[in-house]
Scaffold this motif. Structure first.
Motif, PDB file in Angstrom:
ATOM      1  N   GLU A 216       0.812  -1.216   0.000  1.00  0.00           N
ATOM      2  CA  GLU A 216       0.000   0.000   0.000  1.00  0.00           C
ATOM      3  C   GLU A 216       0.842   1.262   0.000  1.00  0.00           C
ATOM      4  O   GLU A 216       0.492   2.259  -0.646  1.00  0.00           O
ATOM      5  CB  GLU A 216      -0.934  -0.015   1.213  1.00  0.00           C
ATOM      6  CG  GLU A 216      -1.917   1.152   1.256  1.00  0.00           C
ATOM      7  CD  GLU A 216      -2.876   1.050   2.418  1.00  0.00           C
ATOM      8  OE1 GLU A 216      -3.618   2.015   2.642  1.00  0.00           O
ATOM      9  OE2 GLU A 216      -2.879   0.003   3.103  1.00  0.00           O
ATOM     10  N   THR A 217       1.980   1.234   0.723  1.00  0.00           N
ATOM     11  CA  THR A 217       2.865   2.390   0.820  1.00  0.00           C
ATOM     12  C   THR A 217       4.311   1.911   0.802  1.00  0.00           C
ATOM     13  O   THR A 217       4.595   0.721   0.985  1.00  0.00           O
ATOM     14  CB  THR A 217       2.627   3.164   2.129  1.00  0.00           C
ATOM     15  OG1 THR A 217       2.973   2.300   3.238  1.00  0.00           O
ATOM     16  CG2 THR A 217       1.187   3.636   2.253  1.00  0.00           C
ATOM     17  N   LYS A 218       5.222   2.856   0.655  1.00  0.00           N
ATOM     18  CA  LYS A 218       6.643   2.517   0.768  1.00  0.00           C
ATOM     19  C   LYS A 218       6.952   2.026   2.172  1.00  0.00           C
ATOM     20  O   LYS A 218       7.747   1.090   2.356  1.00  0.00           O
ATOM     21  CB  LYS A 218       7.505   3.734   0.423  1.00  0.00           C
ATOM     22  CG  LYS A 218       9.007   3.471   0.582  1.00  0.00           C
ATOM     23  CD  LYS A 218       9.825   4.731   0.380  1.00  0.00           C
ATOM     24  CE  LYS A 218      11.272   4.523   0.774  1.00  0.00           C
ATOM     25  NZ  LYS A 218      12.076   5.771   0.692  1.00  0.00           N
ATOM     26  N   ASP A 219       6.340   2.640   3.181  1.00  0.00           N
ATOM     27  CA  ASP A 219       6.558   2.200   4.561  1.00  0.00           C
ATOM     28  C   ASP A 219       6.173   0.733   4.736  1.00  0.00           C
ATOM     29  O   ASP A 219       6.845  -0.019   5.451  1.00  0.00           O
ATOM     30  CB  ASP A 219       5.755   3.061   5.539  1.00  0.00           C
ATOM     31  CG  ASP A 219       6.324   4.468   5.680  1.00  0.00           C
ATOM     32  OD1 ASP A 219       7.461   4.698   5.227  1.00  0.00           O
ATOM     33  OD2 ASP A 219       5.627   5.324   6.251  1.00  0.00           O
ATOM     34  N   ALA A 220       5.086   0.320   4.101  1.00  0.00           N
ATOM     35  CA  ALA A 220       4.662  -1.081   4.187  1.00  0.00           C
ATOM     36  C   ALA A 220       5.687  -1.996   3.533  1.00  0.00           C
ATOM     37  O   ALA A 220       5.943  -3.113   4.014  1.00  0.00           O
ATOM     38  CB  ALA A 220       3.299  -1.255   3.526  1.00  0.00           C
ATOM     39  N   LEU A 221       6.302  -1.528   2.449  1.00  0.00           N
ATOM     40  CA  LEU A 221       7.343  -2.305   1.780  1.00  0.00           C
ATOM     41  C   LEU A 221       8.566  -2.438   2.684  1.00  0.00           C
ATOM     42  O   LEU A 221       9.146  -3.521   2.815  1.00  0.00           O
ATOM     43  CB  LEU A 221       7.722  -1.632   0.459  1.00  0.00           C
ATOM     44  CG  LEU A 221       8.916  -2.215  -0.308  1.00  0.00           C
ATOM     45  CD1 LEU A 221       8.716  -3.694  -0.599  1.00  0.00           C
ATOM     46  CD2 LEU A 221       9.134  -1.427  -1.598  1.00  0.00           C
ATOM     47  N   VAL A 222       8.965  -1.339   3.313  1.00  0.00           N
ATOM     48  CA  VAL A 222      10.101  -1.377   4.238  1.00  0.00           C
ATOM     49  C   VAL A 222       9.821  -2.367   5.367  1.00  0.00           C
ATOM     50  O   VAL A 222      10.679  -3.178   5.742  1.00  0.00           O
ATOM     51  CB  VAL A 222      10.395   0.026   4.814  1.00  0.00           C
ATOM     52  CG1 VAL A 222      11.515  -0.047   5.855  1.00  0.00           C
ATOM     53  CG2 VAL A 222      10.791   0.996   3.701  1.00  0.00           C
ATOM     54  N   ALA A 223       8.621  -2.305   5.931  1.00  0.00           N
ATOM     55  CA  ALA A 223       8.263  -3.197   7.032  1.00  0.00           C
ATOM     56  C   ALA A 223       8.313  -4.658   6.608  1.00  0.00           C
ATOM     57  O   ALA A 223       8.803  -5.518   7.351  1.00  0.00           O
ATOM     58  CB  ALA A 223       6.878  -2.838   7.563  1.00  0.00           C
TER      59      ALA A 223
END
Length: 211
Positions: free
Chosen positions: A57-64
């Motif tokens: 959904e977001t870049k933050d979700a990818l990082v996580a």
């Protein structure tokens, strides 16, 4: 870790989600989380930004999600030493130390992904930082259980000492301040285990004498 997938000529053979994670891992490790944009990840993964957002959904979700994969590798190391040394918690502890020691050459080149990420994620509510904190807490609980299984009088103190050494070795390797870090790491952890075992023997002797 996703990095195990990163090989020339293999990108197009991977499923889209794995290509994205593989590309993100490579770029985050090399350039840092903040410096890498979604378009750069899409280019490296040979896909599009729209495709990335279909999976994350977001870049933050990818990082996580990337950090969950890294954390799973570390938890798998616990599983391996427990399977290799059943009912031998001291050997399990030394096996974990050996796992870290053998990984130090990679740390010196790319740095610890957790340490690097924490430096870029000051907000404790960030989903990726929460992944790291939850992983570290779980790792600590497992190490305390090993120390308790070894009948150390103060398993929380023993686990804290071992954790300080393991994490300190990674930082010292990353900044190049200590030579032969892997060998030194093993000697220190062996010393911690021996000292706490000696304390346990002394407590047992004192208990028998009191009886």
């Amino acid at each position: 870790m996703a990095s195990s997938l990163s090989r020339p000529g293999r990108v197009a053979k991977l499923p889209p989600r794995e290509r994205i994670l593989d590309a993100a891992e490579e770029l985050f490790q090399r350039e840092g989380i903040r410096q890498v944009g979604v378009q750069a990840i899409a280019d490296r993964a040979e896909t599009t930004k729209m495709a990335i957002y279909r999976h994350f959904e977001t870049k933050d979700a990818l990082v996580a999600e990337w950090l969950r994969i890294v954390a799973a590798d570390y938890q798998a190391a616990f599983d391996r030493v427990e399977a290799a040394y059943p009912d031998r918690p001291e050997e399990q502890i030394l096996g974990l130390a050996r796992f870290i020691a053998e990984g130090l050459p990679t740390i010196s080149y790319r740095g610890c992904p957790f340490i690097n990420s924490l430096a870029e994620l000051p907000d404790r509510l960030h989903p990726a930082r929460q992944v790291i904190e939850e992983h570290k807490a779980h790792q600590t609980r497992r190490l305390i259980a090993m120390c308790a299984g070894a009948r150390m009088p103060d398993p929380e103190q023993a686990a804290a000492e071992i954790t300080f050494v393991l994490e300190g070795a990674q930082v010292s390797t990353q900044n190049g301040s200590i030579d032969r870090a892997g060998d030194r790491l093993m000697k220190i952890v062996e010393g911690i285990v021996a000292r706490h075992r000696s304390d346990a023997d002394a407590d047992a002797d004192a208990s028998r004498a009191a009886d």
